[in-house]
Design a protein around this motif. Sequence first.
Motif, PDB file in Angstrom:
ATOM      1  N   LEU A   7      -7.906  -3.992  -5.598  1.00 15.37           N
ATOM      2  CA  LEU A   7      -7.813  -5.185  -4.759  1.00 15.37           C
ATOM      3  C   LEU A   7      -8.236  -4.896  -3.330  1.00 15.37           C
ATOM      4  N   PHE A   8      -7.665  -3.850  -2.752  1.00 12.65           N
ATOM      5  CA  PHE A   8      -7.956  -3.467  -1.378  1.00 12.65           C
ATOM      6  C   PHE A   8      -8.134  -1.954  -1.314  1.00 12.65           C
ATOM      7  N   GLN A   9      -8.940  -1.535  -0.381  1.00 12.49           N
ATOM      8  CA  GLN A   9      -9.062  -0.104  -0.093  1.00 12.49           C
ATOM      9  C   GLN A   9      -8.511   0.152   1.304  1.00 12.49           C
ATOM     10  N   VAL A  10      -7.519   1.010   1.379  1.00 11.43           N
ATOM     11  CA  VAL A  10      -6.838   1.300   2.646  1.00 11.43           C
ATOM     12  C   VAL A  10      -7.137   2.740   3.060  1.00 11.43           C
ATOM     13  N   VAL A  64      -7.202  -1.705   6.330  1.00 13.67           N
ATOM     14  CA  VAL A  64      -7.944  -2.201   5.176  1.00 13.67           C
ATOM     15  C   VAL A  64      -9.436  -2.105   5.486  1.00 13.67           C
ATOM     16  N   SER A  96       0.841  -1.193   0.000  1.00 12.69           N
ATOM     17  CA  SER A  96       0.000   0.000   0.000  1.00 12.69           C
ATOM     18  C   SER A  96       0.879   1.247   0.000  1.00 12.69           C
ATOM     19  N   GLU A 151     -11.827  -2.242   2.868  1.00 16.12           N
ATOM     20  CA  GLU A 151     -12.571  -2.996   1.860  1.00 16.12           C
ATOM     21  C   GLU A 151     -11.619  -3.949   1.151  1.00 16.12           C
ATOM     22  N   ARG A 152     -12.081  -5.187   0.959  1.00 18.36           N
ATOM     23  CA  ARG A 152     -11.267  -6.206   0.292  1.00 18.36           C
ATOM     24  C   ARG A 152     -12.090  -6.830  -0.824  1.00 18.36           C
ATOM     25  N   ARG A 153     -11.578  -6.754  -2.038  1.00 14.18           N
ATOM     26  CA  ARG A 153     -12.245  -7.348  -3.192  1.00 14.18           C
ATOM     27  C   ARG A 153     -11.522  -8.581  -3.711  1.00 14.18           C
ATOM     28  N   SER A 188      -9.870 -12.283  -3.448  1.00 11.75           N
ATOM     29  CA  SER A 188     -10.091 -13.511  -2.690  1.00 11.75           C
ATOM     30  C   SER A 188      -9.322 -14.641  -3.348  1.00 11.75           C
TER      31      SER A 188
END
Length: 215
Positions: free
Chosen positions: A60-63, A43, A37, A45-47, A49
């Motif tokens: 992929l991820f929202q930090v 984190v 990051s 939000e996690r999209r 998997s």
Amino acid sequence: ALQEAEIAVEAAQQKLAALGASAGDTAQGLTRLEIRSPLSGVVVERRASAGGVLKEDETLFQVADLTQVCIDVAVPAQELGQLREGMAARVRTSAFDHEGQARLRTISALIGTQNRQATARLVMPNPRGLWRPGLAVQVELQAEAAEVPVAVPVDALQTLDEARVVFVRQGPTFEARRVEIGRSDGRLVEIVQGLKPGERYAARNSFIVKADLGK
């Protein structure tokens, strides 16, 4: 066909280079990829998997960096003249017993056509991470500040024989001291006369002292 194949190979090599790998890595299997990051945070939000397929431009991820949070406040048009950038504000919520201090950062230049309100944004430190995005809060903006010699919480004032009193500690007991009050912001009350700086008094539990006096 050969030229098209060479173009495809070159494009694949560029993609591998962007990932920090080379064509030789594919022989052993490209099984691990570290994604760092650009900022420190949490984190939210996690999209991604395990076993999933993602597009090249997909997130992929929202930090989020929650060491400080922003608060958006709807301000009626008639109250905008009282606001100015840098104003202090007190922030509370019914979700838990905690109070925060914020500063007014920006005031929207546009007013909503439906609600006739503008948006004021405040910034508040959040070192303990108690304040979370989406939490409903109550905000009190401080229009002006004034220093007074003596001030007590509103709960410290009681009415006794139609006079305003503060219960001042005298050794093991309390004395009902008549006071003259001045300005108030709803939380603190200025004591103009009757109480000296440094004197100890009953604050939150003053009603208990009054009840014992009635007995």
